[in-house]
Motif scaffolding. Structure first.
Motif, PDB file in Angstrom:
ATOM      1  N   VAL A  68       0.863  -1.183   0.000  1.00  0.00           N
ATOM      2  CA  VAL A  68       0.000   0.000   0.000  1.00  0.00           C
ATOM      3  C   VAL A  68       0.897   1.230   0.000  1.00  0.00           C
ATOM      4  N   VAL A  69       0.758   2.035  -1.041  1.00  0.00           N
ATOM      5  CA  VAL A  69       1.509   3.284  -1.138  1.00  0.00           C
ATOM      6  C   VAL A  69       0.631   4.387  -0.558  1.00  0.00           C
ATOM      7  N   TYR A  70       1.116   5.041   0.499  1.00  0.00           N
ATOM      8  CA  TYR A  70       0.330   6.049   1.208  1.00  0.00           C
ATOM      9  C   TYR A  70       0.955   7.432   1.040  1.00  0.00           C
ATOM     10  N   GLY A  71       0.168   8.466   1.367  1.00  0.00           N
ATOM     11  CA  GLY A  71       0.615   9.838   1.177  1.00  0.00           C
ATOM     12  C   GLY A  71       1.503  10.382   2.275  1.00  0.00           C
ATOM     13  N   ASP A  72       1.046  10.324   3.506  1.00  0.00           N
ATOM     14  CA  ASP A  72       1.831  10.825   4.639  1.00  0.00           C
ATOM     15  C   ASP A  72       1.528   9.958   5.862  1.00  0.00           C
ATOM     16  N   LYS A  73       2.275  10.191   6.932  1.00  0.00           N
ATOM     17  CA  LYS A  73       2.131   9.349   8.120  1.00  0.00           C
ATOM     18  C   LYS A  73       0.719   9.396   8.695  1.00  0.00           C
ATOM     19  N   ALA A  74       0.089  10.568   8.669  1.00  0.00           N
ATOM     20  CA  ALA A  74      -1.277  10.687   9.202  1.00  0.00           C
ATOM     21  C   ALA A  74      -2.234   9.813   8.406  1.00  0.00           C
ATOM     22  N   GLN A  75      -2.080   9.789   7.074  1.00  0.00           N
ATOM     23  CA  GLN A  75      -2.943   8.945   6.246  1.00  0.00           C
ATOM     24  C   GLN A  75      -2.667   7.467   6.527  1.00  0.00           C
ATOM     25  N   LYS A  76      -1.405   7.094   6.628  1.00  0.00           N
ATOM     26  CA  LYS A  76      -1.061   5.696   6.929  1.00  0.00           C
ATOM     27  C   LYS A  76      -1.698   5.274   8.257  1.00  0.00           C
ATOM     28  N   ASP A  77      -1.605   6.140   9.263  1.00  0.00           N
ATOM     29  CA  ASP A  77      -2.192   5.832  10.566  1.00  0.00           C
ATOM     30  C   ASP A  77      -3.703   5.635  10.455  1.00  0.00           C
ATOM     31  N   ARG A  78      -4.390   6.508   9.698  1.00  0.00           N
ATOM     32  CA  ARG A  78      -5.850   6.367   9.509  1.00  0.00           C
ATOM     33  C   ARG A  78      -6.187   5.050   8.821  1.00  0.00           C
ATOM     34  N   LEU A  79      -5.416   4.704   7.803  1.00  0.00           N
ATOM     35  CA  LEU A  79      -5.686   3.472   7.057  1.00  0.00           C
ATOM     36  C   LEU A  79      -5.468   2.239   7.935  1.00  0.00           C
ATOM     37  N   GLU A  80      -4.359   2.216   8.641  1.00  0.00           N
ATOM     38  CA  GLU A  80      -4.039   1.065   9.504  1.00  0.00           C
ATOM     39  C   GLU A  80      -5.014   0.928  10.667  1.00  0.00           C
ATOM     40  N   GLN A  81      -5.271   2.029  11.355  1.00  0.00           N
ATOM     41  CA  GLN A  81      -6.109   1.985  12.543  1.00  0.00           C
ATOM     42  C   GLN A  81      -7.565   1.677  12.224  1.00  0.00           C
ATOM     43  N   GLY A  82      -7.992   1.995  11.010  1.00  0.00           N
ATOM     44  CA  GLY A  82      -9.379   1.750  10.642  1.00  0.00           C
ATOM     45  C   GLY A  82      -9.651   0.375  10.061  1.00  0.00           C
ATOM     46  N   LEU A  83      -8.617  -0.446   9.895  1.00  0.00           N
ATOM     47  CA  LEU A  83      -8.812  -1.778   9.304  1.00  0.00           C
ATOM     48  C   LEU A  83      -9.667  -2.650  10.219  1.00  0.00           C
ATOM     49  N   PRO A  84     -10.753  -3.188   9.697  1.00  0.00           N
ATOM     50  CA  PRO A  84     -11.564  -4.110  10.505  1.00  0.00           C
ATOM     51  C   PRO A  84     -10.755  -5.368  10.858  1.00  0.00           C
ATOM     52  N   ALA A  85     -10.905  -5.835  12.064  1.00  0.00           N
ATOM     53  CA  ALA A  85     -10.181  -7.026  12.520  1.00  0.00           C
ATOM     54  C   ALA A  85     -10.496  -8.212  11.611  1.00  0.00           C
ATOM     55  N   GLY A  86      -9.453  -8.928  11.232  1.00  0.00           N
ATOM     56  CA  GLY A  86      -9.614 -10.137  10.432  1.00  0.00           C
ATOM     57  C   GLY A  86      -9.874  -9.914   8.957  1.00  0.00           C
ATOM     58  N   LEU A  87      -9.900  -8.657   8.495  1.00  0.00           N
ATOM     59  CA  LEU A  87     -10.179  -8.389   7.081  1.00  0.00           C
ATOM     60  C   LEU A  87      -9.068  -8.907   6.179  1.00  0.00           C
ATOM     61  N   ILE A  88      -7.831  -8.739   6.610  1.00  0.00           N
ATOM     62  CA  ILE A  88      -6.678  -9.090   5.784  1.00  0.00           C
ATOM     63  C   ILE A  88      -5.808 -10.128   6.487  1.00  0.00           C
ATOM     64  N   GLN A  89      -5.500 -11.189   5.766  1.00  0.00           N
ATOM     65  CA  GLN A  89      -4.615 -12.234   6.288  1.00  0.00           C
ATOM     66  C   GLN A  89      -3.228 -12.156   5.653  1.00  0.00           C
ATOM     67  N   ARG A  90      -3.128 -11.507   4.518  1.00  0.00           N
ATOM     68  CA  ARG A  90      -1.861 -11.410   3.813  1.00  0.00           C
ATOM     69  C   ARG A  90      -0.997 -10.297   4.414  1.00  0.00           C
ATOM     70  N   PRO A  91       0.315 -10.416   4.256  1.00  0.00           N
ATOM     71  CA  PRO A  91       1.187  -9.344   4.737  1.00  0.00           C
ATOM     72  C   PRO A  91       0.943  -8.052   3.940  1.00  0.00           C
ATOM     73  N   ILE A  92       1.009  -6.932   4.652  1.00  0.00           N
ATOM     74  CA  ILE A  92       0.896  -5.621   4.004  1.00  0.00           C
ATOM     75  C   ILE A  92       2.221  -4.901   4.171  1.00  0.00           C
TER      76      ILE A  92
END
Length: 132
Positions: A68-92
Motif C-alpha cells: 500500500v503506497v500512502y501519502g503521509d504518516k497521518a494517512q497511513k495511521d488512519r488506514l491502519e487503525q481503521g482496518l476491521p479485525a480479520g479483514l486481511i490475512q496477507r502481509p501488508i
C-alpha cells in the motif's frame, strides 16, 4: 532501495509471488466538500472505500502480499487503525508515496523488487468496485 533483510513483511513472502500494489497516496483534490480522505470515506456496512479494495484482493486469493503506497504518516495511521479485525490475512507492506502518481508507482515497485515477484497487479485504492 529498501533492504529486504530489514523488513519482516518481505521475509514472509516467497520469491516469484504475485503482489498487489495499491495506490492510496492521492490527495482527494477533486472530491469537493469532503472533510475526509476519499479512501477513508465510509460505504455500506461500515467499511471504507479502502477496506472494499483490500477485501477484494484478499478474497481473490491471487496475491501473496499487498503493498500500500500512502501519502503521509497521518494517512497511513488512519488506514491502519481503521482496518476491521480479520479483514486481511496477507502481509501488508506500507510504502511512502511520491508527489505524483508515477512517482508513487515507482516507489511501490522499488519496495517490491526484493521479492522478485512473478507478477504485480497495480490498482488505485480509490476505486472500490474491483471484484475478487
Amino acid at each position: 532501495m529498501m533492504n529486504a533483510a530489514l523488513n519482516p513483511v518481505l521475509d514472509r513472502v516467497p520469491p516469484g509471488a504475485t503482489a498487489a500494489l495499491l495506490l492510496a497516496a492521492g490527495r482527494s483534490q477533486r472530491m469537493q466538500g469532503a472533510c475526509v480522505d476519499k479512501i477513508c470515506h465510509p460505504l455500506q456496512g461500515g467499511l471504507r472505500v479502502f477496506d472494499y479494495v483490500l477485501r477484494a484482493f484478499e478474497q481473490s486469493g491471487v496475491c501473496t502480499c499487498l503493498a500500500v503506497v500512502y501519502g503521509d504518516k497521518a494517512q497511513k495511521d488512519r488506514l491502519e487503525q481503521g482496518l476491521p479485525a480479520g479483514l486481511i490475512q496477507r502481509p501488508i507492506l506500507w510504502v511512502p508515496g511520491g508527489d505524483r502518481r508515477q512517482d508513487s508507482v515507482a516507489l511501490g515497485l522499488e519496495a517490491l523488487a526484493p521479492l522478485k515477484p512473478g507478477k504485480i497487479l497495480i490498482h488505485d485504492a480509490a476505486r472500490p468496485l474491483v471484484r475478487p
